[in-house]
Design a protein around this motif. Structure first.
Motif, PDB file in Angstrom:
ATOM      1  N   SER A  77      48.226  37.775  38.022  1.00  0.00           N
ATOM      2  CA  SER A  77      47.823  36.515  38.644  1.00  0.00           C
ATOM      3  C   SER A  77      48.997  35.789  39.288  1.00  0.00           C
ATOM      4  O   SER A  77      48.870  34.640  39.701  1.00  0.00           O
ATOM      5  CB  SER A  77      47.152  35.590  37.618  1.00  0.00           C
ATOM      6  N   TRP A 119      44.549  45.764  43.801  1.00  0.00           N
ATOM      7  CA  TRP A 119      45.085  44.454  43.444  1.00  0.00           C
ATOM      8  C   TRP A 119      46.606  44.407  43.645  1.00  0.00           C
ATOM      9  O   TRP A 119      47.151  43.389  44.052  1.00  0.00           O
ATOM     10  CB  TRP A 119      44.728  44.120  41.999  1.00  0.00           C
ATOM     11  N   LEU A 125      48.057  40.219  50.065  1.00  0.00           N
ATOM     12  CA  LEU A 125      46.647  40.454  49.777  1.00  0.00           C
ATOM     13  C   LEU A 125      46.254  39.779  48.464  1.00  0.00           C
ATOM     14  O   LEU A 125      45.203  39.143  48.359  1.00  0.00           O
ATOM     15  CB  LEU A 125      46.362  41.954  49.712  1.00  0.00           C
ATOM     16  N   ARG A 126      47.119  39.883  47.449  1.00  0.00           N
ATOM     17  CA  ARG A 126      46.847  39.247  46.158  1.00  0.00           C
ATOM     18  C   ARG A 126      46.727  37.737  46.318  1.00  0.00           C
ATOM     19  O   ARG A 126      45.827  37.113  45.761  1.00  0.00           O
ATOM     20  CB  ARG A 126      47.954  39.581  45.172  1.00  0.00           C
ATOM     21  N   CYS A 128      45.836  36.083  48.930  1.00  0.00           N
ATOM     22  CA  CYS A 128      44.561  35.812  49.604  1.00  0.00           C
ATOM     23  C   CYS A 128      43.389  35.946  48.635  1.00  0.00           C
ATOM     24  O   CYS A 128      42.476  35.109  48.622  1.00  0.00           O
ATOM     25  CB  CYS A 128      44.371  36.752  50.788  1.00  0.00           C
ATOM     26  N   MET A 129      43.407  37.008  47.812  1.00  0.00           N
ATOM     27  CA  MET A 129      42.311  37.215  46.853  1.00  0.00           C
ATOM     28  C   MET A 129      42.279  36.100  45.813  1.00  0.00           C
ATOM     29  O   MET A 129      41.210  35.617  45.454  1.00  0.00           O
ATOM     30  CB  MET A 129      42.430  38.589  46.194  1.00  0.00           C
ATOM     31  N   LEU A 130      43.437  35.676  45.324  1.00  0.00           N
ATOM     32  CA  LEU A 130      43.490  34.584  44.345  1.00  0.00           C
ATOM     33  C   LEU A 130      42.975  33.290  44.958  1.00  0.00           C
ATOM     34  O   LEU A 130      42.250  32.542  44.308  1.00  0.00           O
ATOM     35  CB  LEU A 130      44.911  34.404  43.811  1.00  0.00           C
ATOM     36  N   ALA A 132      40.808  33.056  47.476  1.00  0.00           N
ATOM     37  CA  ALA A 132      39.361  33.214  47.646  1.00  0.00           C
ATOM     38  C   ALA A 132      38.632  33.001  46.316  1.00  0.00           C
ATOM     39  O   ALA A 132      37.608  32.320  46.264  1.00  0.00           O
ATOM     40  CB  ALA A 132      39.043  34.594  48.222  1.00  0.00           C
ATOM     41  N   LEU A 133      39.164  33.569  45.243  1.00  0.00           N
ATOM     42  CA  LEU A 133      38.552  33.371  43.925  1.00  0.00           C
ATOM     43  C   LEU A 133      38.564  31.901  43.534  1.00  0.00           C
ATOM     44  O   LEU A 133      37.593  31.379  42.987  1.00  0.00           O
ATOM     45  CB  LEU A 133      39.270  34.219  42.868  1.00  0.00           C
TER      46      LEU A 133
END
Length: 141
Positions: A77, A119, A125-126, A128-130, A132-133
């Protein structure tokens, strides 16, 4: 030597429920149980190392790069890479974990391996994903 190292040295295996959200979303804070074993040789990219920081704090983080005599690590994270963690600081490797009653084998579970590779593919990318979540209300617990 911390208590985790003593138990691992004595028994060769250690299990505990981690506190903290650094390995979320793979490992959930105070919910999942990790299985740690003594490393057999050097760790590989994507392994989860159990190591001691210079401050003496034991920590679980993922290997993102294997260097000649150190590793670059990062919690799942996190978006900041901890560079040049010396081999001598690593005393365990996560071989599996329990998500509720379901056991996930880090070496054999193909879904786990795919998720980890995606991941860990890039910090950008991480990030961006964090984000978005976070926007949809999913946060580390």
């Amino acid at each position: 030597m911390n208590e985790y190292q003593r138990v691992l040295e004595k028994n060769g295996v250690l299990s505990f429920t981690p506190a903290g959200s650094s390995m979320w979303p793979i490992i959930s804070n105070r919910a999942d149980t990790v299985i740690i074993e003594v490393p057999q040789g050097r760790l590989k990219k994507y392994d989860v190392a159990f190591y001691t920081r210079a401050s003496g704090q034991p920590i679980l983080h993922r290997v993102l790069k294997v260097n000649a005599d150190s590793y670059d690590m990062c919690g799942d994270s996190h978006v900041v890479i901890e560079k040049a963690v010396p081999d001598s600081a690593v005393f365990g490797v996560m071989t599996g974990y329990y998500k509720g009653k379901k056991y996930i084998d880090c070496q054999k579970n193909l879904l786990y391996k795919c998720v980890v590779r995606i991941w860990s593919s890039s910090i950008f990318l991480r990030r961006c994903m964090l984000k978005a979540l976070s926007l949809i209300g999913v946060r580390a617990k």
